[in-house]
Design an enzyme around this catalytic site. Structure first.
Site, PDB file in Angstrom:
ATOM      1  CB  SER A 275      -0.883  -0.014   1.250  1.00  0.00           C
ATOM      2  OG  SER A 275      -1.319   1.300   1.557  1.00  0.00           O
ATOM      3  CE  LYS A 281      -4.018  -3.810   3.800  1.00  0.00           C
ATOM      4  NZ  LYS A 281      -4.852  -2.838   3.066  1.00  0.00           N
ATOM      5  CE1 TYR A 315     -19.513 -11.612 -41.875  1.00  0.00           C
ATOM      6  CE2 TYR A 315     -20.297  -9.922 -43.385  1.00  0.00           C
ATOM      7  CZ  TYR A 315     -19.455 -10.319 -42.364  1.00  0.00           C
ATOM      8  OH  TYR A 315     -18.572  -9.423 -41.828  1.00  0.00           O
TER       9      TYR A 315
HETATM   10  N1  ARG Z   1     -13.951  -8.125 -41.532  1.00  0.00           N
HETATM   11  C1  ARG Z   1     -15.096  -8.946 -41.800  1.00  0.00           C
HETATM   12  C2  ARG Z   1     -15.539  -9.701 -40.535  1.00  0.00           C
HETATM   13  O1  ARG Z   1     -14.759  -9.781 -39.649  1.00  0.00           O
HETATM   14  C3  ARG Z   1     -14.741  -9.939 -42.841  1.00  0.00           C
HETATM   15  C4  ARG Z   1     -15.904 -10.407 -43.622  1.00  0.00           C
HETATM   16  C5  ARG Z   1     -16.375  -9.333 -44.510  1.00  0.00           C
HETATM   17  N2  ARG Z   1     -17.387  -9.801 -45.376  1.00  0.00           N
HETATM   18  C6  ARG Z   1     -18.188  -8.961 -46.022  1.00  0.00           C
HETATM   19  N3  ARG Z   1     -19.098  -9.496 -46.772  1.00  0.00           N
HETATM   20  N4  ARG Z   1     -18.061  -7.668 -45.915  1.00  0.00           N
HETATM   21  O2  ARG Z   1     -16.625 -10.185 -40.429  1.00  0.00           O
END
Ligand code: ARG
Length: 450
Positions: A275, A281, A315
């Site tokens: 401390s 301490k 995605y």
């Molecule tokens: N930097 C992106 C990620 O981490 C990579 C994939 C990008 N894909 C796309 N369709 N923009 O997810």
């Protein structure tokens, strides 16, 4: 420079670049290169690259890999992500042929693969660290010998147990954390490479081949699932999160046991801090930070689940965020395992004896052995406790006379149960807090860990 500029009339705005580019994925560089090398080998094998192109691409990628391994790979502010950076660098080294590397691939399957490779590696590393901690706990349990402490409920002294039994409880808990990582590694053993943008490809690829080259057991059955799912990333974060919670409980006991009030353990000077104000301490900061950092990983679990909950297939750029939670959870767990292992390995355990009240249940069980129903025995010993408390005494002070005043079925031999050590000696239930159970556990854990 982006991989996609030509359909646009103007280049990306600074604000877009600053908001969308996340350098966090740079730590996937080696995984990304491993994936690209396998992909190129597959393209060559199926004839999508000719006998000159395949080797030229591979040689180029190996040069990039050598730069990466030497820590000499330079990312540019203009690289959109790790995948773009590798393709850009490959182009600088081998020219336009670099443009063939992304044949039959998308960053969507590429990033799913990279993260899986990362988690596979990290999972194996965490398992190795967990085993070291389990061994440190087992060694400590062996070193403390037959020292008896109380086990607690409601933070009130309950029963007498070997301190080793207490330490081994943590060894079993971390070993289950290990087995959760092992289960996850089995589910991770499936390569998403070849799913492309999410629908597959018209080109004659062989995803099983690149999967095998990367050491995966199998490949995906559904390309949408392969690029869109992050349940395994969430599972990684949860498994790390549960492990952090286990460690947080261990850390809490280390903090508590090191207090003046408990006085069960002292840590090496080099594992504690002082401390700036109070010269006396000696603080268990590593354990406190372990407890504190568990909070952040619990947050990662909530975050990575929330990240997925409303996403339409397949995605979405939201998924770029998954990596931060995986990396943070993994880094925190890795650091915490190392810190606590060191602390435990250097700890000196020397607890004071527990109060003699911890044998109250044993005294009741001596009546049970004589045929008294447990509920009645509990009641009788409760009256013994009340009488001793009135006299300002403890259970160890009880005399045969006093016991028999409360109930004449008490016998002289019952006085022998009235010490924590004899309580532990009398305990025979399997897995219970006894020295034979401790020895069996130590042998079993050493066996499990090879
Ligand atoms: N930097 C992106 C990620 O981490 C990579 C994939 C990008 N894909 C796309 N369709 N923009 O997810």
């Amino acid at each position: 420079m982006s991989l996609w500029g030509s359909r646009f009339d103007e280049s990306p705005d600074e604000v877009l670049w600053a908001y969308t580019v996340d350098p966090a994925d740079r730590r996937l560089l080696l995984d990304d290169l491993a994936g690209s090398l396998a992909h190129v080998a597959m393209l060559e094998q199926v004839g999508l690259l000719d006998a000159n192109e395949g080797p030229a691409l591979r040689t180029g990628l190996e040069s990039v890999l050598a730069e990466a391994r030497a820590g000499e790979f330079r990312f540019l502010d203009t690289d959109e992500d790790v995948h773009s950076a590798v393709e850009r660098r490959l182009g600088e080294l081998i020219g336009p042929l670099a443009g063939k590397m992304h044949t039959a691939r998308s960053r969507n399957d590429q990033v799913a693969l990279d993260l899986r490779l990362y988690m596979r590696r990290a999972g194996a590393d965490r398992i190795a660290q967990i085993e070291l901690l389990a061994l440190a706990l087992t060694d400590a349990a062996e070193d403390v010998g037959a020292v008896v402490v109380a086990t607690y409920t409601h933070l009130q002294q309950g029963q007498a147990v070997p301190l080793a039994h207490h330490l081994l409880a943590y060894a079993w808990m971390v070993l289950r954390d290990r087995s959760r990582f092992e289960d996850l590694l089995k589910r991770l053993d499936e390569s998403p490479l070849g799913a492309g943008a999410g629908g597959g490809t018209s080109l004659p690829i062989d995803p099983a081949l690149s999967a095998a080259l990367l050491g995966f057991e199998t490949t995906f059955d559904n390309s949408i699932d392969a690029v869109a799912s992050r349940d395994l990333a969430a599972e990684f974060v949860f498994v790390a999160g549960q492990a952090m919670v286990t460690l947080s409980r261990l850390a809490e006991d280390m903090v508590l046991w090191a207090s003046t009030e408990f006085g069960w353990v002292t840590f090496l000077d080099r594992h504690t801090t002082g401390s700036s104000a109070m010269p006396q301490k000696k603080n268990p900061d590593m354990a406190e930070l372990a407890r504190g950092r568990a909070a952040g990983v619990i947050g990662d679990v909530a975050a990575i689940l929330s990240l997925q909950k409303g996403l339409p297939m397949a995605y979405n750029r939201d998924l770029q965020e998954d990596k931060r939670f995986v990396f943070h959870a993994d880094d925190t767990l890795g650091g915490t395992l190392g810190a606590l292992r060191a602390m435990i390995a250097g700890a000196a355990f020397a607890p004071p004896p527990p109060s003699s009240w911890v044998v109250a249940l044993d005294l009741a069980e001596s009546l049970v052995r004589r045929g008294v129903p447990f509920r009645e025995a509990h009641h009788i010993v409760g009256r013994v406790v009340a009488e001793l408390t009135r006299r300002g005494a403890v259970l160890g002070d009880a005399t045969l006379d006093l016991l028999q005043t409360v109930d004449e079925r008490f016998a002289a031999e019952d006085l022998e149960t009235l010490s924590p050590e004899s309580s532990v000696r009398s305990r025979g239930s399997s897995g219970g807090g006894s020295q034979p159970a401790v020895e069996a556990q130590i042998a079993k854990i050493r066996d499990l860990l090879g």
